[in-house]
Enzyme design. Structure first.
Site, PDB file in Angstrom:
ATOM      1  CG  ASP A  41      -2.412   3.107   7.187  1.00 63.16           C
ATOM      2  OD1 ASP A  41      -2.556   2.532   6.099  1.00 63.16           O
ATOM      3  OD2 ASP A  41      -3.144   4.036   7.568  1.00 63.16           O
ATOM      4  CG  HIS A  51      -0.459   5.940   4.942  1.00 63.98           C
ATOM      5  ND1 HIS A  51      -1.835   5.940   5.047  1.00 63.98           N
ATOM      6  CD2 HIS A  51       0.009   6.719   5.938  1.00 63.98           C
ATOM      7  CE1 HIS A  51      -2.172   6.706   6.084  1.00 63.98           C
ATOM      8  NE2 HIS A  51      -1.084   7.177   6.646  1.00 63.98           N
ATOM      9  CG  ASN A  58      -1.771   1.210   1.372  1.00 68.45           C
ATOM     10  OD1 ASN A  58      -2.414   1.600   0.389  1.00 68.45           O
ATOM     11  ND2 ASN A  58      -1.830   1.827   2.540  1.00 68.45           N
ATOM     12  CB  SER A 117       5.268   5.217   4.126  1.00 68.24           C
ATOM     13  OG  SER A 117       5.697   6.286   4.949  1.00 68.24           O
TER      14      SER A 117
END
Ligand code: GAR
Length: 187
Positions: A144, A108, A106, A135
């Site tokens: 996260d 973020h 992912n 990030s």
């Protein structure tokens, strides 16, 4: 090439950056599916116009497990090996994460571990931080919270608003994500 599926909910600028990078030179991955929980997401339209297979499934009126089973089936039938979340604004269940363990990443918009969750830019400005950033991390059951694979920093300027800061960070996201995804699939 390593087969990547992208999940998004909206604009899709990170998805477009990943697709464009995949078509340049010696990129180790190809984007074989772009899937969205929002059938009207602009990112889906961009993918269609740019020759990437798409899948749209709204979770409305469905059990979460059934929604995720449909997404999982679409990803598997496309032969996806790694899932890249790109502005996918829905939490994946623990069961889905477990089925794809260490194969979902992912991006973020904060310097993790700071500012997990939403409104990252407003929170960084309110805290008086001098730097912000983005990030890329492995997705785990913790929001996260998985291992950080790479980060990119930008300054926070005195008259920044969340919007001006978001735009500066987004440019870095478009450089960071293709680089880290390429490293990740080569690992
Ligand atoms: C990006 O800034 C991404 O980092 C963020 O949403 C934006 C999506 O933009 N992701 C999250 O907040 C995840 N919780 P895009 O659709 O243009 O790539």
């Amino acid at each position: 090439k390593h087969r990547v599926g992208i999940l998004l909910s909206g604009r899709g600028s990170n998805m477009a950056a990943l697709v464009e990078a995949s078509r340049a030179g010696d990129c180790p991955y190809e984007v074989v599916l772009v899937a969205s929980d929002k059938p009207e997401a602009p990112g889906l339209a961009w993918a269609r116009e740019n020759g990437v297979a798409t899948f749209a499934q709204s979770p409305k009126g469905m059990a979460k497990a059934d929604y995720e089973a449909a997404v999982d089936a679409a990803l598997r039938s496309a032969g996806v090996q790694t899932i890249a979340l790109a502005g996918y604004m829905r939490l994946l269940s623990n069961a889905f994460v477990a089925r794809w363990r260490d194969h979902i990443i992912n991006i973020h918009p904060s310097l993790l571990p700071r500012y997990k969750g939403l409104d990252t830019h407003a929170r960084a400005i309110a805290a008086g931080d001098a730097v912000a950033g983005a990030s890329v991390h492995i997705v785990t059951e913790q929001l996260d919270g998985g291992a950080v694979l790479g980060r990119s920093e930008v300054p926070i300027l005195p008259d920044d608003t969340p919007e001006t800061l978001a735009a500066r960070v987004l440019k870095e996201e478009h450089r960071l994500y293709p680089r880290i995804l390429a490293e990740f699939v080569r690992r």
